[in-house]
Design a protein around this motif. Structure first.
Motif, PDB file in Angstrom:
ATOM      1  N   THR A  78       0.838  -1.194   0.000  1.00  0.00           N
ATOM      2  CA  THR A  78       0.000   0.000   0.000  1.00  0.00           C
ATOM      3  C   THR A  78       0.874   1.245   0.000  1.00  0.00           C
ATOM      4  O   THR A  78       1.982   1.232   0.515  1.00  0.00           O
ATOM      5  CB  THR A  78      -0.923   0.053   1.237  1.00  0.00           C
ATOM      6  N   ALA A  81      -1.188   7.444   2.233  1.00  0.00           N
ATOM      7  CA  ALA A  81      -2.303   8.331   1.912  1.00  0.00           C
ATOM      8  C   ALA A  81      -2.292   9.498   2.893  1.00  0.00           C
ATOM      9  O   ALA A  81      -2.448   9.302   4.090  1.00  0.00           O
ATOM     10  CB  ALA A  81      -3.625   7.590   1.994  1.00  0.00           C
ATOM     11  N   HIS A  82      -2.078  10.689   2.372  1.00  0.00           N
ATOM     12  CA  HIS A  82      -2.117  11.886   3.206  1.00  0.00           C
ATOM     13  C   HIS A  82      -3.517  12.475   3.105  1.00  0.00           C
ATOM     14  O   HIS A  82      -3.933  12.925   2.046  1.00  0.00           O
ATOM     15  CB  HIS A  82      -1.092  12.921   2.746  1.00  0.00           C
ATOM     16  N   ARG A  83      -4.204  12.465   4.189  1.00  0.00           N
ATOM     17  CA  ARG A  83      -5.562  12.994   4.178  1.00  0.00           C
ATOM     18  C   ARG A  83      -5.526  14.459   4.594  1.00  0.00           C
ATOM     19  O   ARG A  83      -4.667  14.882   5.359  1.00  0.00           O
ATOM     20  CB  ARG A  83      -6.452  12.205   5.124  1.00  0.00           C
ATOM     21  N   ARG A  84      -6.494  15.206   4.109  1.00  0.00           N
ATOM     22  CA  ARG A  84      -6.576  16.613   4.492  1.00  0.00           C
ATOM     23  C   ARG A  84      -6.921  16.731   5.952  1.00  0.00           C
ATOM     24  O   ARG A  84      -7.729  15.965   6.477  1.00  0.00           O
ATOM     25  CB  ARG A  84      -7.648  17.314   3.675  1.00  0.00           C
ATOM     26  N   LYS A  85      -6.339  17.714   6.573  1.00  0.00           N
ATOM     27  CA  LYS A  85      -6.648  17.964   7.975  1.00  0.00           C
ATOM     28  C   LYS A  85      -7.985  18.674   8.073  1.00  0.00           C
ATOM     29  O   LYS A  85      -8.262  19.607   7.324  1.00  0.00           O
ATOM     30  CB  LYS A  85      -5.551  18.796   8.621  1.00  0.00           C
ATOM     31  N   HIS A  86      -8.800  18.230   8.977  1.00  0.00           N
ATOM     32  CA  HIS A  86     -10.112  18.831   9.166  1.00  0.00           C
ATOM     33  C   HIS A  86      -9.975  19.972  10.164  1.00  0.00           C
ATOM     34  O   HIS A  86      -9.620  19.756  11.327  1.00  0.00           O
ATOM     35  CB  HIS A  86     -11.102  17.781   9.672  1.00  0.00           C
TER      36      HIS A  86
END
Length: 99
Positions: A78, A81-86
């Motif tokens: 895999t 995955a960098h997710r956006r900060k909320h």
């Protein structure tokens, strides 16, 4: 015992067991080795889209997107995955006008 349970002949089982791997299985094994090397060279950050781009553009391998994703999934590879900060803010409501 297993042959009787599966309703297949004993000779058929031994014929299947001694058969060499198919050309597709050999090609999949080679592709998986190449994918592992590309993934390791990227410090294990590349996912299927970037590995596919490296295979197609960098190495000139003609392979489909879904095949690369399937080989990576089956091998447990895999990407990161960098997710956006909320953020914890909300829009202020529109000011009401008093007439």
């Amino acid at each position: 015992m297993a042959c009787r349970f599966l309703n297949i002949s004993t000779s058929g089982y031994y014929d299947w067991a001694s058969r060499p791997p198919s050309p597709r299985a050999v090609a999949d094994a080679e592709l998986t080795r190449t994918i592992r090397r590309i993934h390791a060279d990227s410090r294990e950050t590349y996912g299927a889209p970037r590995v596919l781009a490296e295979l197609r553009l960098g190495l000139g391998v003609n392979v489909s997107r879904k095949r690369v994703a399937r080989r990576m999934r089956l091998d447990g590879i895999t990407g990161v995955a960098h997710r956006r900060k909320h953020r914890g803010w909300k829009r202020t409501p529109r000011p009401t006008t008093i007439s």
